[in-house]
Design a protein around this motif. Structure first.
Motif, PDB file in Angstrom:
ATOM      1  N   VAL A   1       4.448  -4.802  -1.013  1.00 41.87           N
ATOM      2  CA  VAL A   1       4.298  -3.428  -1.431  1.00 41.87           C
ATOM      3  C   VAL A   1       4.357  -2.760   0.251  1.00 41.87           C
ATOM      4  CG1 VAL A   1       2.961  -1.477  -2.254  1.00 41.87           C
ATOM      5  CG2 VAL A   1       2.722  -3.811  -3.219  1.00 41.87           C
ATOM      6  N   THR A   2       5.066  -1.661   0.118  1.00 39.99           N
ATOM      7  CA  THR A   2       5.602  -1.164   1.294  1.00 39.99           C
ATOM      8  C   THR A   2       5.038   0.498   1.341  1.00 39.99           C
ATOM      9  OG1 THR A   2       7.661  -0.539   0.945  1.00 39.99           O
ATOM     10  CG2 THR A   2       7.349  -2.459   2.444  1.00 39.99           C
ATOM     11  N   THR A   3       4.487   0.992   2.222  1.00 37.06           N
ATOM     12  CA  THR A   3       4.038   2.533   2.194  1.00 37.06           C
ATOM     13  C   THR A   3       5.151   3.502   3.048  1.00 37.06           C
ATOM     14  OG1 THR A   3       2.575   2.156   3.862  1.00 37.06           O
ATOM     15  CG2 THR A   3       2.037   1.910   1.583  1.00 37.06           C
TER      16      THR A   3
ATOM     17  N   ALA B   1      -1.554   1.945   3.324  1.00 36.43           N
ATOM     18  CA  ALA B   1      -1.379   0.478   3.089  1.00 36.43           C
ATOM     19  C   ALA B   1      -2.759  -0.014   2.616  1.00 36.43           C
ATOM     20  CB  ALA B   1      -0.884  -0.107   4.139  1.00 36.43           C
TER      21      ALA B   1
ATOM     22  N   VAL C   1      -3.490   0.536  -0.724  1.00 35.60           N
ATOM     23  CA  VAL C   1      -2.728  -0.628  -1.611  1.00 35.60           C
ATOM     24  C   VAL C   1      -3.528  -1.953  -1.568  1.00 35.60           C
ATOM     25  CG1 VAL C   1      -0.659  -2.040  -1.853  1.00 35.60           C
ATOM     26  CG2 VAL C   1      -0.572   0.305  -1.513  1.00 35.60           C
ATOM     27  N   SER C   2      -3.863  -2.414  -0.239  1.00 35.63           N
ATOM     28  CA  SER C   2      -4.678  -3.743  -0.036  1.00 35.63           C
ATOM     29  C   SER C   2      -5.842  -3.576  -0.920  1.00 35.63           C
ATOM     30  CB  SER C   2      -4.899  -3.680   1.357  1.00 35.63           C
ATOM     31  OG  SER C   2      -5.721  -4.894   1.683  1.00 35.63           O
TER      32      SER C   2
ATOM     33  N   LEU D   1      -4.818  -4.149  -4.723  1.00 36.64           N
ATOM     34  CA  LEU D   1      -4.457  -5.729  -4.758  1.00 36.64           C
ATOM     35  C   LEU D   1      -5.546  -6.739  -4.729  1.00 36.64           C
ATOM     36  CD1 LEU D   1      -1.182  -5.776  -2.584  1.00 36.64           C
ATOM     37  CD2 LEU D   1      -1.491  -5.601  -5.022  1.00 36.64           C
TER      38      LEU D   1
ATOM     39  N   VAL E   1       1.278  -6.410   2.290  1.00 35.52           N
ATOM     40  CA  VAL E   1       1.199  -4.826   2.167  1.00 35.52           C
ATOM     41  C   VAL E   1       1.713  -4.509   3.677  1.00 35.52           C
ATOM     42  CG1 VAL E   1      -0.073  -2.976   2.122  1.00 35.52           C
ATOM     43  CG2 VAL E   1      -0.533  -4.892   0.657  1.00 35.52           C
TER      44      VAL E   1
ATOM     45  N   VAL F   1      -4.613  -4.520   7.430  1.00 35.61           N
ATOM     46  CA  VAL F   1      -3.397  -4.334   7.200  1.00 35.61           C
ATOM     47  C   VAL F   1      -2.525  -4.960   8.151  1.00 35.61           C
ATOM     48  CG1 VAL F   1      -1.421  -2.790   6.868  1.00 35.61           C
ATOM     49  CG2 VAL F   1      -3.733  -2.453   5.704  1.00 35.61           C
TER      50      VAL F   1
END
Length: 308
Positions: free
Chosen positions: A41-43, A52, A55-56, A59, A69, A105
């Motif tokens: 997954v990229t931000t 990020a 997202v982390s 997840l 990430v 991250v």
């Protein structure tokens, strides 16, 4: 490691998670979809490090801390304003919670580098699912255009193809959107025309809120910082279309992105329409013109509520 017979679609998700709640809901769906293998997954856009971390956190809570990430480009290729207002590049996402501060991250490569490396080393075609500005994808295609042969398709939540509106994701970086749409890669364009038909009811939202799933609970806490009573499944539809195209009707069109107009920068222009009369021919762009919204929304709720 999955076997070579693993039929799951390999996907990279690129997101501006943390403002509208639909990005988090889209990631939730991806993790609940057995058809997908999320390679990373990229931000993108503004404070991508904080994005990020969001997202982390999601997840990790969902039991997928192994998914990479990577923070991406915070600044567009050339854009400095959106809808006449200056972009606050360092502004943290509205849905960044204090509990996410400690999320580690990786910062050893850029999102574009990760996208390039992942596609080049993959034994299977990779699908890119974009849920924000297209800056990271444009940078990857500019640096290494040969990755096109390893991309199965790009499913883009962006644009509006039957509405006279400059959609937000494209308006954040019109130049990047044009680079991607001119790249010669198959694009499925999921625009506001169809996503605005995909609305969670109050009852469905309450079902998700009542779930004991830790990811559902985190998403609902984030949702408190989304200043809207409605939850439209803009980004989740793009995730679903990546593996279930029969949710939508697709029409091949020639599309360009306006980059010059004062009020129309970022607008997606249908060159196959009545004004320009250009035949779609072998265009790589497929626009979603209809959606089975009831089926999709019901599928969404069923999937995110199912237990492992």
């Amino acid at each position: 490691m999955p076997s070579t017979m693993d039929s799951r679609k390999r996907v990279i998700i690129d997101t501006d998670i943390g403002d509208d709640i639909d990005d988090a809901l889209a990631l939730f769906l991806a993790l609940k979809s057995p058809e997908l293998m999320v390679l990373g997954v990229t931000t993108v856009f503004k404070n991508t490090y904080r994005r990020a971390q969001i997202v982390s956190s999601l997840l990790r809570g969902a039991g997928h801390p192994d998914i990479p990430v990577i923070p991406g480009a915070g600044r567009p290729l050339a854009n400095r304003n959106v809808y006449g207002a200056a972009i606050a590049f360092d502004e943290p996402p509205h849905q960044f919670l204090e509990e996410m501060n400690g999320e580690a991250v990786a910062a050893d490569q850029t999102a574009a580098e990760f996208i390039i490396e992942t596609i080049l080393r993959s034994e299977h075609p990779v699908t890119l699912i974009t849920l924000g500005a297209l800056t990271n994808i444009a940078l990857a295609l500019r640096v290494k255009p040969e990755i096109k042969t390893g991309i199965e398709k790009i499913v883009v939540m962006g644009g509006a193809y039957g509405m006279n509106v400059s959609e937000y994701n494209f308006s954040c970086d019109p130049e990047a959107a044009r680079v991607v749409f001119e790249a010669g890669v198959k694009i499925i364009a999921v625009g506001l025309d169809v996503t605005f038909q995909c609305l969670l009811s109050e009852e469905q939202t309450a079902q998700i809120r009542a779930s004991s799933d830790p990811t559902a609970q985190l998403v609902m806490r984030m949702r408190e910082y989304w200043q809207s009573p409605h939850i439209y499944l803009h980004d989740p539809l793009a995730v679903a279309v990546a593996y279930c195209e029969d949710l939508v009707k697709l029409e091949r069109r020639k599309i360009d992105i306006e980059t010059q107009g004062q009020y129309t920068r970022g607008m997606s222009i249908n060159l196959s329409g009545m004004n320009w009369h250009q035949e779609p021919g072998e265009s790589d762009i497929w626009v979603c013109t209809e959606v089975d919204s009831r089926r999709f929304v019901e599928m969404y709720v069923q999937r995110v509520l199912q237990r492992p």
